[in-house]
Design a protein around this motif. Structure first.
Motif, PDB file in Angstrom:
ATOM      1  N   ASP B  67       0.819  -1.216   0.000  1.00 51.07           N
ATOM      2  CA  ASP B  67       0.000   0.000   0.000  1.00 51.07           C
ATOM      3  C   ASP B  67       0.855   1.269   0.000  1.00 51.07           C
ATOM      4  O   ASP B  67       0.488   2.271  -0.618  1.00 51.07           O
ATOM      5  N   GLU B  68       1.989   1.224   0.692  1.00 50.16           N
ATOM      6  CA  GLU B  68       2.889   2.381   0.622  1.00 50.16           C
ATOM      7  C   GLU B  68       3.375   2.585  -0.811  1.00 50.16           C
ATOM      8  O   GLU B  68       3.459   3.710  -1.306  1.00 50.16           O
ATOM      9  N   ILE B  69       3.685   1.471  -1.474  1.00 51.00           N
ATOM     10  CA  ILE B  69       4.189   1.580  -2.846  1.00 51.00           C
ATOM     11  C   ILE B  69       3.107   2.139  -3.775  1.00 51.00           C
ATOM     12  O   ILE B  69       3.364   2.989  -4.613  1.00 51.00           O
ATOM     13  N   ALA B  70       1.875   1.673  -3.586  1.00 49.50           N
ATOM     14  CA  ALA B  70       0.803   2.091  -4.500  1.00 49.50           C
ATOM     15  C   ALA B  70       0.266   3.480  -4.179  1.00 49.50           C
ATOM     16  O   ALA B  70      -0.035   4.257  -5.081  1.00 49.50           O
ATOM     17  N   PHE B  71       0.125   3.790  -2.884  1.00 46.51           N
ATOM     18  CA  PHE B  71      -0.647   4.985  -2.519  1.00 46.51           C
ATOM     19  C   PHE B  71       0.199   6.177  -2.074  1.00 46.51           C
ATOM     20  O   PHE B  71      -0.308   7.288  -1.989  1.00 46.51           O
ATOM     21  N   LEU B  72       1.466   5.951  -1.764  1.00 43.11           N
ATOM     22  CA  LEU B  72       2.232   7.065  -1.199  1.00 43.11           C
ATOM     23  C   LEU B  72       3.366   7.556  -2.098  1.00 43.11           C
ATOM     24  O   LEU B  72       4.144   8.408  -1.691  1.00 43.11           O
ATOM     25  N   ARG B  73       3.461   7.028  -3.304  1.00 43.74           N
ATOM     26  CA  ARG B  73       4.458   7.590  -4.211  1.00 43.74           C
ATOM     27  C   ARG B  73       3.848   8.700  -5.056  1.00 43.74           C
ATOM     28  O   ARG B  73       2.657   8.674  -5.369  1.00 43.74           O
ATOM     29  N   GLU B  74       4.674   9.655  -5.423  1.00 41.50           N
ATOM     30  CA  GLU B  74       4.236  10.734  -6.300  1.00 41.50           C
ATOM     31  C   GLU B  74       4.302  10.253  -7.752  1.00 41.50           C
ATOM     32  O   GLU B  74       4.973   9.269  -8.068  1.00 41.50           O
ATOM     33  N   GLU B  75       3.647  11.019  -8.597  1.00 40.85           N
ATOM     34  CA  GLU B  75       3.565  10.683 -10.021  1.00 40.85           C
ATOM     35  C   GLU B  75       4.941  10.372 -10.627  1.00 40.85           C
ATOM     36  O   GLU B  75       5.107   9.396 -11.372  1.00 40.85           O
ATOM     37  N   ARG B  76       5.945  11.193 -10.278  1.00 39.74           N
ATOM     38  CA  ARG B  76       7.263  11.044 -10.911  1.00 39.74           C
ATOM     39  C   ARG B  76       8.003   9.788 -10.465  1.00 39.74           C
ATOM     40  O   ARG B  76       8.992   9.410 -11.060  1.00 39.74           O
ATOM     41  N   ALA B  77       7.508   9.152  -9.390  1.00 41.96           N
ATOM     42  CA  ALA B  77       8.181   7.944  -8.894  1.00 41.96           C
ATOM     43  C   ALA B  77       7.617   6.679  -9.546  1.00 41.96           C
ATOM     44  O   ALA B  77       8.154   5.593  -9.360  1.00 41.96           O
ATOM     45  N   PHE B  78       6.509   6.807 -10.270  1.00 41.27           N
ATOM     46  CA  PHE B  78       5.941   5.628 -10.945  1.00 41.27           C
ATOM     47  C   PHE B  78       6.732   5.315 -12.209  1.00 41.27           C
ATOM     48  O   PHE B  78       7.126   6.223 -12.942  1.00 41.27           O
ATOM     49  N   ARG B  79       6.939   4.023 -12.451  1.00 43.43           N
ATOM     50  CA  ARG B  79       7.794   3.586 -13.558  1.00 43.43           C
ATOM     51  C   ARG B  79       7.010   2.833 -14.645  1.00 43.43           C
ATOM     52  O   ARG B  79       7.607   2.153 -15.473  1.00 43.43           O
ATOM     53  N   ASN B  80       5.677   2.933 -14.608  1.00 40.98           N
ATOM     54  CA  ASN B  80       4.893   2.256 -15.640  1.00 40.98           C
ATOM     55  C   ASN B  80       5.094   2.925 -16.992  1.00 40.98           C
ATOM     56  O   ASN B  80       5.406   4.115 -17.072  1.00 40.98           O
ATOM     57  N   CYS B  81       4.870   2.138 -18.053  1.00 43.00           N
ATOM     58  CA  CYS B  81       4.928   2.718 -19.397  1.00 43.00           C
ATOM     59  C   CYS B  81       3.699   3.612 -19.589  1.00 43.00           C
ATOM     60  O   CYS B  81       2.679   3.459 -18.924  1.00 43.00           O
ATOM     61  N   GLN B  82       3.830   4.529 -20.517  1.00 42.58           N
ATOM     62  CA  GLN B  82       2.733   5.481 -20.750  1.00 42.58           C
ATOM     63  C   GLN B  82       1.509   4.809 -21.379  1.00 42.58           C
ATOM     64  O   GLN B  82       0.393   5.295 -21.231  1.00 42.58           O
ATOM     65  N   LEU B  83       1.740   3.696 -22.069  1.00 44.03           N
ATOM     66  CA  LEU B  83       0.610   3.010 -22.719  1.00 44.03           C
ATOM     67  C   LEU B  83      -0.491   2.674 -21.713  1.00 44.03           C
ATOM     68  O   LEU B  83      -1.668   2.931 -21.956  1.00 44.03           O
ATOM     69  N   VAL B  84      -0.114   2.106 -20.558  1.00 47.60           N
ATOM     70  CA  VAL B  84      -1.142   1.611 -19.629  1.00 47.60           C
ATOM     71  C   VAL B  84      -1.894   2.727 -18.925  1.00 47.60           C
ATOM     72  O   VAL B  84      -2.996   2.508 -18.419  1.00 47.60           O
ATOM     73  N   GLU B  85      -1.321   3.922 -18.874  1.00 46.77           N
ATOM     74  CA  GLU B  85      -2.013   5.019 -18.182  1.00 46.77           C
ATOM     75  C   GLU B  85      -2.988   5.748 -19.101  1.00 46.77           C
ATOM     76  O   GLU B  85      -3.754   6.598 -18.643  1.00 46.77           O
ATOM     77  N   GLN B  86      -2.963   5.448 -20.402  1.00 46.25           N
ATOM     78  CA  GLN B  86      -3.842   6.163 -21.334  1.00 46.25           C
ATOM     79  C   GLN B  86      -5.310   5.905 -20.980  1.00 46.25           C
ATOM     80  O   GLN B  86      -5.683   4.775 -20.657  1.00 46.25           O
TER      81      GLN B  86
END
Lengths: 351, 240
Positions: B67-86
């Motif tokens: 939950d810390e990893i999912a809910f407490l990181r800021e946008e710039r700390a996420f490493r997902n590809c841009q495709l999945v966030e579209q």
């Protein structure tokens, strides 16, 4: 198995030469023989199956009830789906998604059960979208906080189970069997709701207040889920005689209150009814008067979310029309290509 | 990223891909075109969420609880590809996004399964996701003029986010070139059967290919996180 078997289109065979056929093509003598066999089967607690003869009113009562139940499952996805994106932990997000998915699955079983009575899913959805068939009024209340997800599980699913467990013994086979599966999943839903509220009541002051507020808002609408009092219930008597329904509305409502009171105590939450007290003589909890005016208003379409729920359902259906058309067009092209292939193979193999 | 930032664990981008796509698919609940797809899309979303949780749990020593990893990181700390966030767009858009992603994720998981903290069932799950996306791409590409047009538009719009998938993720022993070739062959095969055209446009995202993996995302992603993290962050330290 029941003794009332007749082929679905077996009317012609049953229609005798003597006497004009009835509306369904059967002569009156055959109808009364079928009616007697049907009555005997119901009285003996045997199941009526899709291919059995059944009175038209029995069929239409079942279609009405199953459709309303199916519609409630798919409209009921909305208030809970409202919180999937905001679920406060990954575990809760997974549980909630699975629960909303189960409801779609229940919709599928139930529309399937209605199809065994000769009514298609498409036809029932059209009636829902046109406002000509109802769904449970409880879903016309909004989910304002995360605790509402818990209150829906504990109270709304709890009330639904109380209503639905007897339906597992309903006289119509496909409905009874669908209900067995649905009730198993509903009992998991009810437990997750209770457990969600328990986590809140054992949490911070803000979480506890959130839980109490949700229960304050959902308690009375949950009691209304059992329908009007017995002396005002339009369809009850006939449904009881047909063993579609096994207990009266008031009987089930009392059973639900009796279950909830000790659970609320265990949660450390107060049920919002100052008249709630144990009645030693009756062996049940007495509870206060239900505001039936509110029930009728919501039923008429004046609840907080009636328009919103129906509008979202219609929009999803309309937005999906091109998808359904594409799937049908592709299937038709596929089968045309297959038969063309078959024809050219046959042509080639001919001398 | 500053030079003092700790190195990104190799499996974090994979966990973020799974979580964010799961979240997007969850947005379909109550809006799908047919009841069967309510069930199917939720199924895929649940599989992906399960994968994200397993991958995050494997990072607990470095990054904290799931939950810390999912809910407490800021946008710039996420490493997902841009495709999945579209954003989901219409059903064709969602299906093409699924096709592009599952044709990447399935062979990637298959290659990595011996070293990933994921059950073997995750590989089987992604095979099902890929089959689901392929079947629908065929139906929509071949179905009607409208469905074909919508699907081709989705392909054209999402194409630019596909190059990033093959930017090497540091720490993962994968032949990225070979993976890219396998992906192209797979997607081309489905396009051929669905009557769709491979776009000629660039395959770079809003920044440059690989931006998402470095924490550079597209605008809709910030709003996704705002919604996803709001409740968790409103009650610091609470247990749910």
């Amino acid at each position: 198995m029941t003794p009332v078997t007749s082929p679905p289109h077996g009317h012609a065979a049953a229609a005798g030469a003597n006497g004009a056929p009835g509306a369904d093509g059967l002569d009156p003598e055959a109808v009364s023989a079928f009616q007697a066999a049907f009555d005997t089967a119901v009285a003996a607690d045997e199941r009526i199956e899709p291919r059995d003869w059944m009175p038209d009113a029995y069929r239409s009562t079942l279609v009405r009830q199953i459709a309303q139940h199916a519609h409630s499952e798919i409209i009921g996805m909305q208030p809970e789906a409202n919180w999937i994106a905001r679920a406060p932990s990954l575990r809760r997000k997974a549980i909630l998604m699975a629960k909303v998915q189960d409801e779609a699955g229940h919709g599928l079983y139930l529309y399937g059960a209605a199809e065994t009575l000769g009514t298609s899913r498409e036809e029932l959805l059209d009636k829902l979208h046109a406002g000509r068939q109802k769904y449970s009024s409880i879903f016309n209340y909004p989910t304002l906080t995360w605790a509402d997800v818990g209150a829906i599980g504990w109270l709304v699913d709890g009330a639904a189970i109380t209503n639905q467990v007897p339906l597992c013994r309903c006289s119509y086979g496909p409905y009874a069997r669908a209900m067995v599966r649905i009730c198993k999943e509903e009992s998991f839903h009810q437990r997750q709701g209770y457990e969600l509220l328990l986590a809140l009541t054992r949490g911070t002051e803000a979480q506890r207040a959130m839980a109490q507020d949700a229960v304050d808002r959902w308690w009375w609408p949950s009691l209304m889920m059992f329908g009007p009092p017995d002396d005002e219930s339009a369809h009850s008597a006939q449904s009881m005689a047909w063993k579609i329904k096994r207990h009266s509305n008031d009987e089930l409502r009392q059973r639900f209150v009796d279950i909830c009171v000790p659970q609320a105590e265990a949660l450390g939450l107060t049920l919002p009814d100052p008249d709630l007290r144990w009645n030693e003589e009756r062996g049940h909890w007495d509870f206060g008067a239900i505001d039936w005016r509110e029930f009728r208003e919501v039923l008429k379409g004046n609840g907080p979310c009636n328009e919103q729920r129906l509008e979202q359902r219609r929009r999803a259906h309309e937005n999906g029309a091109w998808v359904r058309e594409a799937a049908a067009a592709h299937a038709a092209k596929q089968s045309a290509r297959a038969s063309q292939d078959g024809a050219s193979r046959t042509a080639r193999s001919e001398p | 990223m500053t030079s003092t930032a700790p190195p990104t664990p190799a499996t974090l981008p994979l966990g973020d891909d799974a979580l964010i796509l799961s979240h997007r698919l969850g947005e379909w609940a109550g809006h799908a075109p047919v009841l069967e797809e309510e069930v199917a899309l939720a199924n895929i979303a649940l599989d992906l969420l399960g994968q994200a949780r397993a991958l995050y749990t494997g990072l607990a020593d470095v990054l904290g609880s799931e939950d810390e990893i999912a809910f407490l990181r800021e946008e710039r700390a996420f490493r997902n590809c841009q495709l999945v966030e579209q954003p989901n767009g219409d059903f064709a858009h969602t299906i093409v996004r699924q096709l592009f992603f599952s044709t990447y994720q399935q062979p990637l998981y298959a290659r990595l399964s011996p070293v990933l903290p994921l059950a073997a069932k995750a590989v089987r799950e992604t095979a099902y996701h890929r089959d689901h996306a392929e079947q629908w791409t065929l139906r929509l590409g071949d179905g009607t003029e409208e469905s074909h047009g919508r699907t081709q538009r989705a392909v054209d719009t999402l194409w630019r986010y596909t190059g990033e998938l093959f930017q090497p993720i540091e720490g993962l022993e994968v032949d990225w070139q070979e993976l890219a070739e396998e992906w192209s062959a797979g997607v081309r095969d489905v396009f051929d059967r669905a009557g769709l055209t491979v776009p000629e446009g660039p395959r770079e995202g809003a920044w440059s290919a690989g931006a998402g993996r470095q924490g550079l995302h597209t605008e809709p992603f910030g709003r996704l996180l705002a919604e996803m993290q709001h409740l968790h962050r409103s009650h610091p330290g609470a247990t749910w």
